[in-house]
Design a protein around this motif. Structure first.
Motif, PDB file in Angstrom:
ATOM      1  N   ALA A 165      13.180  13.233  85.914  1.00 35.57           N
ATOM      2  CA  ALA A 165      13.494  11.811  86.088  1.00 35.57           C
ATOM      3  C   ALA A 165      13.916  11.192  84.757  1.00 35.57           C
ATOM      4  CB  ALA A 165      12.282  11.068  86.653  1.00 35.57           C
ATOM      5  N   CYS A 166      13.270  11.628  83.668  1.00 32.46           N
ATOM      6  CA  CYS A 166      13.635  11.152  82.332  1.00 32.46           C
ATOM      7  C   CYS A 166      15.038  11.614  81.956  1.00 32.46           C
ATOM      8  CB  CYS A 166      12.639  11.658  81.296  1.00 32.46           C
ATOM      9  SG  CYS A 166      10.933  11.129  81.554  1.00 32.46           S
ATOM     10  N   VAL A 167      15.346  12.876  82.269  1.00 32.35           N
ATOM     11  CA  VAL A 167      16.670  13.420  81.958  1.00 32.35           C
ATOM     12  C   VAL A 167      17.753  12.625  82.691  1.00 32.35           C
ATOM     13  CG1 VAL A 167      18.186  15.420  82.188  1.00 32.35           C
ATOM     14  CG2 VAL A 167      15.798  15.739  81.504  1.00 32.35           C
ATOM     15  N   ILE A 168      17.542  12.394  83.972  1.00 31.39           N
ATOM     16  CA  ILE A 168      18.522  11.647  84.762  1.00 31.39           C
ATOM     17  C   ILE A 168      18.670  10.224  84.228  1.00 31.39           C
ATOM     18  CG2 ILE A 168      19.031  10.703  87.052  1.00 31.39           C
ATOM     19  CD1 ILE A 168      17.588  13.157  88.231  1.00 31.39           C
ATOM     20  N   GLY A 169      17.544   9.602  83.891  1.00 35.09           N
ATOM     21  CA  GLY A 169      17.600   8.255  83.321  1.00 35.09           C
ATOM     22  C   GLY A 169      18.372   8.224  82.010  1.00 35.09           C
ATOM     23  N   GLY A 170      18.152   9.224  81.152  1.00 38.98           N
ATOM     24  CA  GLY A 170      18.867   9.289  79.881  1.00 38.98           C
ATOM     25  C   GLY A 170      20.362   9.432  80.081  1.00 38.98           C
ATOM     26  N   ILE A 171      20.743  10.264  81.040  1.00 38.45           N
ATOM     27  CA  ILE A 171      22.164  10.453  81.342  1.00 38.45           C
ATOM     28  C   ILE A 171      22.780   9.163  81.876  1.00 38.45           C
ATOM     29  CG2 ILE A 171      23.797  11.665  82.835  1.00 38.45           C
ATOM     30  CD1 ILE A 171      21.932  14.099  82.681  1.00 38.45           C
ATOM     31  N   VAL A 172      22.030   8.471  82.724  1.00 36.75           N
ATOM     32  CA  VAL A 172      22.513   7.193  83.257  1.00 36.75           C
ATOM     33  C   VAL A 172      22.775   6.210  82.121  1.00 36.75           C
ATOM     34  CG1 VAL A 172      21.844   5.136  84.575  1.00 36.75           C
ATOM     35  CG2 VAL A 172      21.456   7.405  85.534  1.00 36.75           C
ATOM     36  N   PHE A 173      21.869   6.155  81.150  1.00 37.83           N
ATOM     37  CA  PHE A 173      22.027   5.222  80.031  1.00 37.83           C
ATOM     38  C   PHE A 173      23.294   5.511  79.231  1.00 37.83           C
ATOM     39  CE2 PHE A 173      21.576   3.646  75.757  1.00 37.83           C
ATOM     40  CZ  PHE A 173      21.009   2.388  75.923  1.00 37.83           C
ATOM     41  N   VAL A 174      23.494   6.775  78.851  1.00 38.80           N
ATOM     42  CA  VAL A 174      24.658   7.104  78.002  1.00 38.80           C
ATOM     43  C   VAL A 174      25.974   6.936  78.769  1.00 38.80           C
ATOM     44  CG1 VAL A 174      23.309   8.656  76.537  1.00 38.80           C
ATOM     45  CG2 VAL A 174      24.509   9.593  78.506  1.00 38.80           C
TER      46      VAL A 174
END
Length: 214
Positions: A165-174
């Motif tokens: 979930a953190c990985v997906i959130g990080g990708i969404v941010f960038v």
């Protein structure tokens, strides 16, 4: 006039970032203190668990990106943990009745800290992929240290969707950072995505495949 407006936008973003970091600290501290109380820790032990939960991921992130750990420059994060401690003491009975209390505050803290980790790293000039990794570290390491301190298998190593979930959130941010949308909107959307994934993963029992031994 344009320069003044730009300053106002920048100042607003800085203020909102600080609010996110404070709320993330508060939420994660509650999750740590709540679990420590369930394990019958004394007040000091519960406070330590809450503080380590709140600052663990951010501390490791700051060491990796070579800056002074955030909580050493401002005592507000220590106060946030203290407020979380008081909150748990005052509303202990209500928190015990709510079986999902730990999950709720842990999910909120996770979403907010992913935003903090990615944004701080990217704004310091690191590549987006580094920002995603730092977002995962900021969000997940504090909870991992919490689970170790209370003698539980860290949640990140169990079958629940957590670090992913953190990985997906990080990708969404960038990705959103490349689009013409306000930074504050990016922060809210990213945190919301992480929290939503955690909720849906638990509700529908989504999980990654388990490596089976012989």
């Amino acid at each position: 006039m344009l320069e003044f407006d730009s300053f106002i936008v920048f100042f607003s973003n800085i203020q909102f970032f600080s609010i996110i970091e404070f709320l993330g600290t508060f939420a994660f501290a509650i999750s740590g203190i709540r679990l420590a109380s369930a394990k019958h820790f004394d007040w000091f032990g519960a406070f330590v668990v809450g503080f380590v939960t709140a600052i663990g991921g951010g501390t490791l992130r700051d060491l990796f990106i070579d800056v002074v750990p955030f909580w050493m420059e401002n005592p507000v994060y220590l106060w946030a943990t203290f407020l979380a401690f008081i909150f748990v003491i005052i509303f202990h009975k209500q928190l015990v009745r709510l079986n999902n209390t730990f999950f709720i505050f842990d999910s909120i803290g996770l979403g907010l800290f992913v935003v903090v980790g990615v944004e701080k790293t990217v704004l310091l000039g690191f590549d987006p992929w580094v920002g995603v990794i730092m977002g995962v570290i900021t969000g997940a390491v504090g909870g991992m240290l919490r689970d170790v301190l209370i003698n539980e298998i860290p949640l990140i190593f169990r079958k629940e969707i957590y670090a992913l979930a953190c990985v997906i959130g990080g990708i969404v941010f960038v990705v959103l950072q490349m689009l013409p949308i306000p930074l504050i909107a990016n922060e809210i959307i990213t945190a919301g995505v992480v929290i939503l994934i955690r909720i849906l993963a638990v509700k529908f029992r989504w999980h990654l495949p388990i490596i089976k031994g012989e």
